[in-house]
Each structure stands twice: as structure tokens, then as C-alpha cells.
Design a protein around this motif. Structure first.
Motif, PDB file in Angstrom:
ATOM      1  N   ILE A  17      46.434  26.151 -54.260  1.00  0.00           N
ATOM      2  CA  ILE A  17      46.851  27.366 -53.557  1.00  0.00           C
ATOM      3  C   ILE A  17      48.225  27.809 -54.041  1.00  0.00           C
ATOM      4  O   ILE A  17      48.454  29.004 -54.281  1.00  0.00           O
ATOM      5  CB  ILE A  17      46.837  27.143 -52.031  1.00  0.00           C
ATOM      6  N   ASP A  21      49.009  31.377 -55.733  1.00  0.00           N
ATOM      7  CA  ASP A  21      50.040  32.265 -55.188  1.00  0.00           C
ATOM      8  C   ASP A  21      51.088  32.636 -56.240  1.00  0.00           C
ATOM      9  O   ASP A  21      51.703  33.693 -56.152  1.00  0.00           O
ATOM     10  CB  ASP A  21      50.735  31.609 -53.990  1.00  0.00           C
ATOM     11  N   LYS A  79      42.051  35.619 -54.096  1.00  0.00           N
ATOM     12  CA  LYS A  79      42.011  35.597 -52.638  1.00  0.00           C
ATOM     13  C   LYS A  79      40.739  34.896 -52.133  1.00  0.00           C
ATOM     14  O   LYS A  79      40.801  34.103 -51.194  1.00  0.00           O
ATOM     15  CB  LYS A  79      42.103  37.010 -52.074  1.00  0.00           C
ATOM     16  N   SER A  80      39.618  35.146 -52.782  1.00  0.00           N
ATOM     17  CA  SER A  80      38.378  34.464 -52.409  1.00  0.00           C
ATOM     18  C   SER A  80      38.496  32.960 -52.644  1.00  0.00           C
ATOM     19  O   SER A  80      38.031  32.163 -51.817  1.00  0.00           O
ATOM     20  CB  SER A  80      37.190  35.008 -53.207  1.00  0.00           C
ATOM     21  N   ILE A  82      41.275  31.171 -52.648  1.00  0.00           N
ATOM     22  CA  ILE A  82      42.198  30.624 -51.637  1.00  0.00           C
ATOM     23  C   ILE A  82      41.475  30.484 -50.299  1.00  0.00           C
ATOM     24  O   ILE A  82      41.578  29.443 -49.634  1.00  0.00           O
ATOM     25  CB  ILE A  82      43.460  31.498 -51.519  1.00  0.00           C
ATOM     26  N   ASN A  83      40.739  31.508 -49.892  1.00  0.00           N
ATOM     27  CA  ASN A  83      39.998  31.429 -48.629  1.00  0.00           C
ATOM     28  C   ASN A  83      38.976  30.307 -48.660  1.00  0.00           C
ATOM     29  O   ASN A  83      38.790  29.583 -47.670  1.00  0.00           O
ATOM     30  CB  ASN A  83      39.314  32.763 -48.319  1.00  0.00           C
ATOM     31  N   TYR A  84      38.315  30.121 -49.797  1.00  0.00           N
ATOM     32  CA  TYR A  84      37.346  29.038 -49.926  1.00  0.00           C
ATOM     33  C   TYR A  84      38.048  27.686 -49.784  1.00  0.00           C
ATOM     34  O   TYR A  84      37.534  26.775 -49.118  1.00  0.00           O
ATOM     35  CB  TYR A  84      36.604  29.112 -51.264  1.00  0.00           C
ATOM     36  N   TYR A  86      40.779  27.000 -48.112  1.00  0.00           N
ATOM     37  CA  TYR A  86      41.107  26.783 -46.698  1.00  0.00           C
ATOM     38  C   TYR A  86      39.880  26.318 -45.913  1.00  0.00           C
ATOM     39  O   TYR A  86      39.964  25.392 -45.097  1.00  0.00           O
ATOM     40  CB  TYR A  86      41.688  28.041 -46.066  1.00  0.00           C
ATOM     41  N   GLN A  87      38.726  26.929 -46.157  1.00  0.00           N
ATOM     42  CA  GLN A  87      37.488  26.511 -45.480  1.00  0.00           C
ATOM     43  C   GLN A  87      37.112  25.085 -45.877  1.00  0.00           C
ATOM     44  O   GLN A  87      36.700  24.278 -45.033  1.00  0.00           O
ATOM     45  CB  GLN A  87      36.345  27.465 -45.825  1.00  0.00           C
TER      46      GLN A  87
END
Length: 169
Positions: A17, A21, A79-80, A82-84, A86-87
Motif C-alpha cells: 500500500i 501510494d 485504487k482497486s 489498495i481496496n483489495y 484492505y479486504q
């Protein structure tokens, strides 16, 4: 032990991440570096695919590392990805209290066809973390070739590397 493994994986994923970023989308998608012409995004996607195979196969007790989804969105959209991540981290945390006193069938292709071997949850998660670190090292080479300088301590280095040689990217 499982809590330490999951904590270590999540630390490693936090480094991904931090990298995402720190770089722009063009750097993430750049495929100009030979000899393989793979992007940072494709390496991130590949490492996430490995974890996805584990999660997808746990309920059936059949993890097939050759059945990767290869969601190209993760290769091209930071962004996808990073979201993945986090999940994924949330899912991994849910495994801390799961009974792991059984063997899991894990299938992979060793270069001469598929083979299925037994792992524990801890061993396949440890393998996935080492696999991610290996791809982070490749990402380091791509960044170096692109002349992109970022410092993330330990990124792409195995924790057993001598500290004086383990600077990170």
C-alpha cells in the motif's frame, strides 16, 4: 504462531500500500522494462491472486494455485488494488481464531504438470508471504530501471537478509 504469520503478512501488504501510494498510475502500469515487460501492477495482481486462491479454496479444502483469477483491474488501477489489499487484510485477521488442526490440499504446477501436496494454513500463508516478497524484489528492479526512487524499509528483502544489506527500495 498463526497470529504472528498473519501480522507479518499484513505488514508486508502495508508495504505494498505504501508503494502504491508513492507511485503514480503511469509508473504502476508501465510495461517498458525488459526482459519480461511486466508492470508493477501485474506483480501486485499476481501476489494478490495467490492469496485469493488460498481464500477461495479453504472451504472446500482444495487450494488450486493454478486457478488464478487474473483480474486485470488490479494490474491497472491502483485504487482497486489498495481496496483489495484492505479486504484481504480483514479476511486474514478473521483466520486468527480458526481451527487449523488439519491438512489442506494445495495444487500447483511445478513445471511438469500439476501436483497436489498437503499444507497447513500456516504453511500456505507463509509461502504466500514469501512469494509476495519475491515479487516485491522484482518490483524493486523495475523501479530502479524506471529511475523511480522510493524508500520503504525492507521492501523486497527477506527478513533473514543481513540488516546492512536490507535497505529496501
Amino acid at each position: 504462531m498463526k497470529q504472528l504469520i498473519i501480522s507479518s503478512i499484513n505488514h508486508n501488504l502495508n508495504n505494498a500500500i505504501a508503494l502504491l501510494d508513492a507511485i503514480d498510475s503511469n509508473t504502476y502500469k508501465n510495461t517498458s522494462v525488459g526482459p519480461y515487460y511486466s508492470s508493477i501492477g501485474s506483480h501486485i495482481r499476481h501476489t494478490l491472486d495467490f492469496f485469493d486462491c488460498i481464500i477461495s479454496g479453504l472451504d472446500s479444502n482444495n487450494i488450486d494455485l493454478t486457478a488464478r483469477k487474473r483480474d486485470e483491474t488490479l494490474s491497472t488501477d491502483k485504487k482497486s488494488a489498495i481496496n483489495y489489499i484492505y479486504q484481504l487484510q480483514e479476511t486474514l485477521l478473521s483466520y486468527v481464531d480458526v481451527n487449523t488442526d488439519y491438512l489442506i490440499n494445495v495444487t500447483d504446477n511445478m513445471g511438469q504438470g500439476k501436483v497436489t501436496v498437503n499444507y497447513t494454513l500456516e504453511s500456505i500463508l507463509s509461502h504466500a508471504n514469501s512469494h509476495a516478497t519475491h515479487h516485491y524484489a522484482i518490483i524493486g528492479y523495475i523501479l530502479d530501471h524506471l529511475k523511480v526512487e522510493i524508500k520503504i524499509n525492507g521492501f523486497g528483502y527477506n527478513p533473514t537478509s543481513p540488516v546492512n544489506k536490507r535497505e529496501g527500495i
